[in-house]
Design a protein around this motif. Structure first.
Motif, PDB file in Angstrom:
ATOM      1  N   GLN A  45       0.655   2.199   3.586  1.00  0.00           N
ATOM      2  CA  GLN A  45       0.661   1.441   1.589  1.00  0.00           C
ATOM      3  C   GLN A  45       1.822   1.074   1.037  1.00  0.00           C
ATOM      4  OE1 GLN A  45      -2.501   3.269  -0.815  1.00  0.00           O
ATOM      5  NE2 GLN A  45      -0.408   3.318  -1.534  1.00  0.00           N
ATOM      6  N   LYS A  46       2.692   1.781   1.361  1.00  0.00           N
ATOM      7  CA  LYS A  46       4.790   1.573   0.947  1.00  0.00           C
ATOM      8  C   LYS A  46       4.931   0.390   1.400  1.00  0.00           C
ATOM      9  CE  LYS A  46       8.727   3.608  -0.412  1.00  0.00           C
ATOM     10  NZ  LYS A  46       9.141   5.092  -1.117  1.00  0.00           N
ATOM     11  N   PHE A  62      -7.654   5.855  -0.895  1.00  0.00           N
ATOM     12  CA  PHE A  62      -7.467   5.287  -0.122  1.00  0.00           C
ATOM     13  C   PHE A  62      -9.430   4.227   0.094  1.00  0.00           C
ATOM     14  CE2 PHE A  62      -4.417   8.232   1.484  1.00  0.00           C
ATOM     15  CZ  PHE A  62      -3.244   7.599   1.115  1.00  0.00           C
ATOM     16  N   HIS A  98      -9.173   1.227  -0.125  1.00  0.00           N
ATOM     17  CA  HIS A  98      -8.780  -0.644   0.863  1.00  0.00           C
ATOM     18  C   HIS A  98      -8.912  -0.010   2.363  1.00  0.00           C
ATOM     19  CE1 HIS A  98      -4.989   1.484   1.206  1.00  0.00           C
ATOM     20  NE2 HIS A  98      -4.633   1.528   1.999  1.00  0.00           N
TER      21      HIS A  98
END
Length: 187
Positions: free
Chosen positions: A24-25, A53, A55
């Motif tokens: 994600q980062k 999460f 997504h």
């Protein structure tokens, strides 16, 4: 969809969470999806990650048919031009995903690629290019363009950060073109 990241989980919720946080980062400027397939874990705590999460596409397998079968099950649902089979104990440390996609796109004969694995204490996983042993790893400075040489203090092996053909690619980070995977499903 450019990239599908596929992660097989089996009773490692905290490692999976760390992996998802790093994705994600660090994945930016790339159209991607993440599919996590739980391989019939006895520990159902992975379900606690679903709201965090949203997504991520979580898939529950009713039986543990093994690592290959779980990957193939997720590959059937994946939409990306490229597939990244990733261990849940892997964490990214850098913004290089777009560079890797650009590299793969630029190669007319691209099939798959992988990297040597670096453990948390900045040592390379001993058999990363032969037989993968479970270890908590981080992918770091994985640019295929870099030409630095690193000596592994544990085994004395020389690791060259350059493009080269290898006989084996570790399952910890296995990047392949979807068209290569279509007729080679096992499990």
């Amino acid at each position: 969809m450019k990239l599908s990241v596929i992660i097989v989980n089996y009773n490692v919720t905290q490692l999976l969470r760390n992996c998802l946080l790093s994705l994600q980062k660090y994945i930016q400027e790339v159209e991607y999806e993440i599919l996590v397939i739980d391989n019939a874990s006895a520990d159902s705590s992975w379900k606690e990650l679903i709201p965090e999460f949203s997504h991520v596409q979580f898939i529950a397998s009713e039986v543990n048919g093994g690592f290959s079968k779980a990957n193939n099950q997720a590959i059937q649902k994946a939409k990306g031009d490229y597939l990244l089979l990733l261990n849940p104990d892997t964490e990214f440390e850098g913004f290089y995903m777009k560079e890797l996609l650009d590299f793969a796109d630029s190669q007319t004969d691209f099939g798959c690629m992988g990297f040597g694995c670096m453990m948390r204490k900045a040592t390379f996983c001993r058999k990363a290019n032969a037989q993968f042993r479970t270890c908590s790893i981080r992918l770091k400075s994985c640019s295929p363009i870099s030409e630095k040489t690193i000596r592994n203090p544990i085994t004395g092996m020389i690791w060259r950060k350059k493009i080269a053909e290898v006989e084996v690619i570790t399952g910890a980070f296995y990047w392949l073109k979807r068209s290569v995977s279509k007729d080679r499903r096992s499990g």
